[in-house]
Design an enzyme around this catalytic site. Sequence first.
Site, PDB file in Angstrom:
ATOM      1  N   ARG A  75       0.850  -1.199   0.000  1.00 15.65           N
ATOM      2  CA  ARG A  75       0.000   0.000   0.000  1.00 15.65           C
ATOM      3  C   ARG A  75       0.883   1.245   0.000  1.00 15.65           C
ATOM      4  O   ARG A  75       1.924   1.283   0.644  1.00 15.65           O
ATOM      5  CB  ARG A  75      -0.909   0.016   1.235  1.00 15.65           C
ATOM      6  CG  ARG A  75      -2.080  -0.949   1.149  1.00 15.65           C
ATOM      7  CD  ARG A  75      -2.993  -0.846   2.342  1.00 15.65           C
ATOM      8  NE  ARG A  75      -2.346  -1.315   3.560  1.00 15.65           N
ATOM      9  CZ  ARG A  75      -1.799  -0.535   4.469  1.00 15.65           C
ATOM     10  NH1 ARG A  75      -1.833   0.780   4.355  1.00 15.65           N
ATOM     11  NH2 ARG A  75      -1.214  -1.055   5.528  1.00 15.65           N
ATOM     12  N   TYR A 203      -1.589  -3.410  -6.738  1.00 18.79           N
ATOM     13  CA  TYR A 203      -1.400  -4.056  -5.433  1.00 18.79           C
ATOM     14  C   TYR A 203      -2.737  -4.165  -4.674  1.00 18.79           C
ATOM     15  O   TYR A 203      -3.521  -3.195  -4.648  1.00 18.79           O
ATOM     16  CB  TYR A 203      -0.371  -3.291  -4.578  1.00 18.79           C
ATOM     17  CG  TYR A 203      -0.314  -3.888  -3.192  1.00 18.79           C
ATOM     18  CD1 TYR A 203       0.262  -5.130  -2.987  1.00 18.79           C
ATOM     19  CD2 TYR A 203      -0.932  -3.254  -2.115  1.00 18.79           C
ATOM     20  CE1 TYR A 203       0.242  -5.729  -1.734  1.00 18.79           C
ATOM     21  CE2 TYR A 203      -0.955  -3.838  -0.853  1.00 18.79           C
ATOM     22  CZ  TYR A 203      -0.367  -5.085  -0.677  1.00 18.79           C
ATOM     23  OH  TYR A 203      -0.412  -5.673   0.554  1.00 18.79           O
ATOM     24  N   LYS A 212      -9.692  -2.447   1.635  1.00 16.29           N
ATOM     25  CA  LYS A 212      -9.337  -1.300   2.475  1.00 16.29           C
ATOM     26  C   LYS A 212     -10.152  -0.066   2.105  1.00 16.29           C
ATOM     27  O   LYS A 212     -10.562   0.700   2.972  1.00 16.29           O
ATOM     28  CB  LYS A 212      -7.846  -0.994   2.334  1.00 16.29           C
ATOM     29  CG  LYS A 212      -6.938  -2.160   2.693  1.00 16.29           C
ATOM     30  CD  LYS A 212      -7.141  -2.582   4.116  1.00 16.29           C
ATOM     31  CE  LYS A 212      -6.212  -3.720   4.491  1.00 16.29           C
ATOM     32  NZ  LYS A 212      -6.428  -4.168   5.872  1.00 16.29           N
ATOM     33  N   HIS A 232     -10.447  -2.582  11.637  1.00 18.87           N
ATOM     34  CA  HIS A 232      -9.347  -3.410  11.130  1.00 18.87           C
ATOM     35  C   HIS A 232      -9.121  -4.539  12.140  1.00 18.87           C
ATOM     36  O   HIS A 232      -8.131  -4.539  12.872  1.00 18.87           O
ATOM     37  CB  HIS A 232      -8.106  -2.519  10.992  1.00 18.87           C
ATOM     38  CG  HIS A 232      -6.995  -3.128  10.195  1.00 18.87           C
ATOM     39  ND1 HIS A 232      -5.688  -2.716  10.316  1.00 18.87           N
ATOM     40  CD2 HIS A 232      -6.998  -4.101   9.249  1.00 18.87           C
ATOM     41  CE1 HIS A 232      -4.932  -3.416   9.496  1.00 18.87           C
ATOM     42  NE2 HIS A 232      -5.693  -4.255   8.837  1.00 18.87           N
ATOM     43  N   SER A 255      -1.275  -3.775  10.219  1.00 15.99           N
ATOM     44  CA  SER A 255      -0.992  -4.706   9.119  1.00 15.99           C
ATOM     45  C   SER A 255       0.263  -5.525   9.409  1.00 15.99           C
ATOM     46  O   SER A 255       1.251  -4.990   9.930  1.00 15.99           O
ATOM     47  CB  SER A 255      -0.756  -3.910   7.833  1.00 15.99           C
ATOM     48  OG  SER A 255      -1.825  -3.033   7.628  1.00 15.99           O
ATOM     49  N   ALA A 256       0.193  -6.803   9.047  1.00 14.42           N
ATOM     50  CA  ALA A 256       1.340  -7.709   9.166  1.00 14.42           C
ATOM     51  C   ALA A 256       1.848  -7.844  10.602  1.00 14.42           C
ATOM     52  O   ALA A 256       3.044  -7.919  10.844  1.00 14.42           O
ATOM     53  CB  ALA A 256       2.469  -7.271   8.217  1.00 14.42           C
ATOM     54  N   CYS A 257       0.927  -7.861  11.563  1.00 14.14           N
ATOM     55  CA  CYS A 257       1.298  -8.093  12.971  1.00 14.14           C
ATOM     56  C   CYS A 257       0.639  -9.367  13.501  1.00 14.14           C
ATOM     57  O   CYS A 257       0.500  -9.535  14.716  1.00 14.14           O
ATOM     58  CB  CYS A 257       0.881  -6.911  13.833  1.00 14.14           C
ATOM     59  SG  CYS A 257       1.924  -5.467  13.601  1.00 14.14           S
ATOM     60  N   GLY A 258       0.189 -10.256  12.617  1.00 17.10           N
ATOM     61  CA  GLY A 258      -0.252 -11.579  13.078  1.00 17.10           C
ATOM     62  C   GLY A 258      -1.754 -11.757  13.232  1.00 17.10           C
ATOM     63  O   GLY A 258      -2.179 -12.692  13.922  1.00 17.10           O
ATOM     64  N   LYS A 259      -2.579 -10.930  12.592  1.00 17.49           N
ATOM     65  CA  LYS A 259      -4.035 -11.132  12.722  1.00 17.49           C
ATOM     66  C   LYS A 259      -4.440 -12.476  12.124  1.00 17.49           C
ATOM     67  O   LYS A 259      -5.247 -13.202  12.696  1.00 17.49           O
ATOM     68  CB  LYS A 259      -4.816 -10.027  12.001  1.00 17.49           C
ATOM     69  CG  LYS A 259      -4.874  -8.721  12.769  1.00 17.49           C
ATOM     70  CD  LYS A 259      -6.012  -7.799  12.317  1.00 17.49           C
ATOM     71  CE  LYS A 259      -5.855  -7.322  10.908  1.00 17.49           C
ATOM     72  NZ  LYS A 259      -4.618  -6.569  10.694  1.00 17.49           N
ATOM     73  N   THR A 260      -3.875 -12.804  10.961  1.00 18.63           N
ATOM     74  CA  THR A 260      -4.266 -14.059  10.303  1.00 18.63           C
ATOM     75  C   THR A 260      -3.871 -15.249  11.194  1.00 18.63           C
ATOM     76  O   THR A 260      -4.646 -16.197  11.364  1.00 18.63           O
ATOM     77  CB  THR A 260      -3.606 -14.159   8.911  1.00 18.63           C
ATOM     78  OG1 THR A 260      -3.940 -12.966   8.188  1.00 18.63           O
ATOM     79  CG2 THR A 260      -4.083 -15.371   8.146  1.00 18.63           C
ATOM     80  N   ASP A 282      -9.253  -9.895   9.016  1.00 18.61           N
ATOM     81  CA  ASP A 282      -8.744  -8.546   8.715  1.00 18.61           C
ATOM     82  C   ASP A 282      -9.735  -7.423   8.991  1.00 18.61           C
ATOM     83  O   ASP A 282      -9.322  -6.348   9.393  1.00 18.61           O
ATOM     84  CB  ASP A 282      -8.303  -8.489   7.238  1.00 18.61           C
ATOM     85  CG  ASP A 282      -7.457  -7.266   6.918  1.00 18.61           C
ATOM     86  OD1 ASP A 282      -6.575  -6.929   7.730  1.00 18.61           O
ATOM     87  OD2 ASP A 282      -7.678  -6.636   5.872  1.00 18.61           O
ATOM     88  N   ASN A 372       6.455  -8.580   1.653  1.00 23.02           N
ATOM     89  CA  ASN A 372       4.999  -8.383   1.651  1.00 23.02           C
ATOM     90  C   ASN A 372       4.337  -9.216   0.546  1.00 23.02           C
ATOM     91  O   ASN A 372       3.297  -8.854   0.022  1.00 23.02           O
ATOM     92  CB  ASN A 372       4.661  -6.892   1.460  1.00 23.02           C
ATOM     93  CG  ASN A 372       3.192  -6.602   1.751  1.00 23.02           C
ATOM     94  OD1 ASN A 372       2.601  -7.183   2.661  1.00 23.02           O
ATOM     95  ND2 ASN A 372       2.577  -5.721   0.970  1.00 23.02           N
ATOM     96  N   ARG A 374       2.057 -12.135  -0.962  1.00 21.43           N
ATOM     97  CA  ARG A 374       0.714 -12.417  -0.441  1.00 21.43           C
ATOM     98  C   ARG A 374       0.110 -13.680  -1.035  1.00 21.43           C
ATOM     99  O   ARG A 374       0.456 -14.094  -2.141  1.00 21.43           O
ATOM    100  CB  ARG A 374      -0.219 -11.243  -0.797  1.00 21.43           C
ATOM    101  CG  ARG A 374       0.173  -9.914  -0.147  1.00 21.43           C
ATOM    102  CD  ARG A 374      -0.260  -9.870   1.276  1.00 21.43           C
ATOM    103  NE  ARG A 374       0.114  -8.654   1.973  1.00 21.43           N
ATOM    104  CZ  ARG A 374      -0.621  -8.098   2.940  1.00 21.43           C
ATOM    105  NH1 ARG A 374      -1.760  -8.641   3.303  1.00 21.43           N
ATOM    106  NH2 ARG A 374      -0.202  -7.026   3.556  1.00 21.43           N
ATOM    107  N   GLY A 499       0.357 -20.406  18.725  1.00 21.17           N
ATOM    108  CA  GLY A 499      -0.652 -21.187  19.445  1.00 21.17           C
ATOM    109  C   GLY A 499      -0.727 -20.811  20.918  1.00 21.17           C
ATOM    110  O   GLY A 499      -1.808 -20.843  21.541  1.00 21.17           O
ATOM    111  N   ASP A 500       0.406 -20.432  21.505  1.00 13.48           N
ATOM    112  CA  ASP A 500       0.405 -20.106  22.934  1.00 13.48           C
ATOM    113  C   ASP A 500      -0.342 -18.803  23.238  1.00 13.48           C
ATOM    114  O   ASP A 500      -0.611 -18.509  24.401  1.00 13.48           O
ATOM    115  CB  ASP A 500       1.840 -20.064  23.463  1.00 13.48           C
ATOM    116  CG  ASP A 500       2.406 -21.465  23.594  1.00 13.48           C
ATOM    117  OD1 ASP A 500       1.769 -22.284  24.287  1.00 13.48           O
ATOM    118  OD2 ASP A 500       3.438 -21.754  22.972  1.00 13.48           O
TER     119      ASP A 500
HETATM  120  C1  OXD Z   1      -3.132  -4.652   5.205  1.00  8.69           C
HETATM  121  C2  OXD Z   1      -3.759  -5.842   4.592  1.00  8.69           C
HETATM  122  O1  OXD Z   1      -2.253  -4.039   4.584  1.00  8.69           O
HETATM  123  O2  OXD Z   1      -4.628  -6.428   5.240  1.00  8.69           O
HETATM  124  O3  OXD Z   1      -3.522  -4.303   6.319  1.00  8.69           O
HETATM  125  O4  OXD Z   1      -3.432  -6.197   3.449  1.00  8.69           O
HETATM  126 MN    MN Z   2      -5.126  -5.452   7.082  1.00 11.00          MN
END
Ligand code: OXD
Ligand code: MN
Length: 593
Positions: A75, A203, A212, A232, A255-260, A282, A372, A374, A499-500
């Site tokens: 982005r 992108y 987004k 978010h 973004s990219a801090c482990g939500k998935t 997300d 990044n 995907r 997992g922890d």
């Molecule tokens: C982000 C995404 O950039 O979800 O937050 O792709």
């Molecule tokens: Mn996101």
Amino acid sequence: MEYHLDQVRHQALKQWILEVAAICQPDRIHICDGSEKERDWLTQECLATGELIALNQEKMPACYLHRSAPHDVARTEHLTFVCTQKKEDAGPNNNWMAPADARTKLHALYQGCMKGRTLYVVPFVMGPLGSHFSKVGVEITDSKYVVLNMRIMTQMGQQAIEQLGDTGVFTRCLHSLGDLSPDRRFICHFPEDNEVWSIGSGYGGNALLGKKCMALRLASYMGQKEGWLAEHMLILALQPPNSSKTYHIAAAFPSACGKTNLAMLVPPTSMPGWKVSTIGDDIAWLRPGNDGRLRAVNPEAGFFGVVPGTSHKTNPNAFEMIQRNTIFTNVALREDGTPWWEGHDDPAPERAIDWQGRPWTPQSKEKAAHPNSRFTTPAIQCASFSSEWQNPEGVPIDAILFGARREKVVPLVYQALSWQHGTFLGATLSSETTAAATGKVGVLRRDPMAMLPFCGYHMGDYWSHWLKISDELRKPPQLFRVNWFRTDNNGRFLWPGFGDNLRVLDWVVRRCEDPEHTQATLTPVGYIPTPESFFLDGLSLTPDSVRALFAVDPKEWIDALKSQDDYFRSFGSRLPQGLWQEHQNLKDRLASA
Ligand code: OXD
Ligand code: MN
């Protein structure tokens, strides 16, 4: 050029398509129906042009690789604008352009931009079909890659045309690849007109406009007008062992801090019997329900996740789900036609082709996959995916977590003292930057509610909206702050994560369900777990590490307060009084600590 759109019954839609076609001048127009036949035909075209490369179809059926332009990989926040009539309505959190100026500027770029190309009309639904939560959008694009990704990320095609009917309201999403030059790239939102115009990027976050642009920036604005929130956040369902009760947690992380990974968490072996189901990874749309609970839906139908670091160890559900029907963008290619990336279960291959199509060996200086890179995958392929995703009433949220990437200062978990205090915890969130947006990685920046790049209006008004929404809730969710990323003096992570993290969720749901018997220490920043109330069996953490994970050092927090003061002042008179109050209360509590 004459275009025939006899099949479009919705007159306003037809007129808009013709207006766009008159500017962009495509060779032809295709209205997407979302069928498999259409997907196969577009895939074949992409294979012929090189927009897609077939991966090993025996090992990974219907998986493809896309290589983007090397300067179009994330982005671009500095090229993203919120175009409200009044500049102050966009707030200091957004780049602003006057709507008329933005339209003139982009109009010139769109002029003739689709000559020799096809204009695809992509109708899509965000949210459960037929639900009062859901919204219809229509994206016009000249990118087949965008169409194929939108087909995965949204409920696209005939079902959207049906939900729209002949007169329904829809968000106008206009996209062209243009010439892909960052000098002629703009992502302009017109919240007052329910419209977004994007040009110059393929992108995901800039080009899949349902995500987004619509489901966060425009939807946050709609939510403020209509009494709901677009956030978010991931959504997950949690069932403790031997319990018939299911809890729902929403969690905001940058973004990219482990939500998935958190959304698809697999319980550690030391916590048998827990069931974790994924509802979203997300975005959450949240609104007060008739039952006085905050109810949430995931508006998306797919996952657009960060590939590097995805393995059986970090996220087995994700690893398995991306073995079929997946579009990979900017990963490396092995000699057997399968993808590879840093953090894959397999060791680095001796030879590969890197994300830019160049020969690569482990001795190469650059990474094989872009940081990044995907995957785009249908959500139903995730083994932990919950059928509650299509619940038209949404799921009732018990707890909301605000998380960020912080090496120092911030404990593993603590609970807010009230809704207002929790809103303050979200508002003061800051995080070290990641590769999901262009710019330097690892720089600490404020990212309130993880919405800094996604809030489509003035952040001060957004916080007021947050404070007000609890008036509609008889049982508001409990609010928590979490941080998986605290390090020791040698820079090593103190917490194993993945997992922890269920240990943190366990404490969170027990604090919601039974605060009397789930003990916590009241500190100046909030309620911290007592060592006895937090499940640590099966982990080999030293007592020092445990202390360090939960430590609150008033001196460090007093330092942090100074920049908070300046930060809040930058929102001027639109900063709600309640947040000033919480800032002052924290100052007082720290002073007497
Ligand atoms: C982000 C995404 O950039 O979800 O937050 O792709
Ligand atoms: Mn996101």
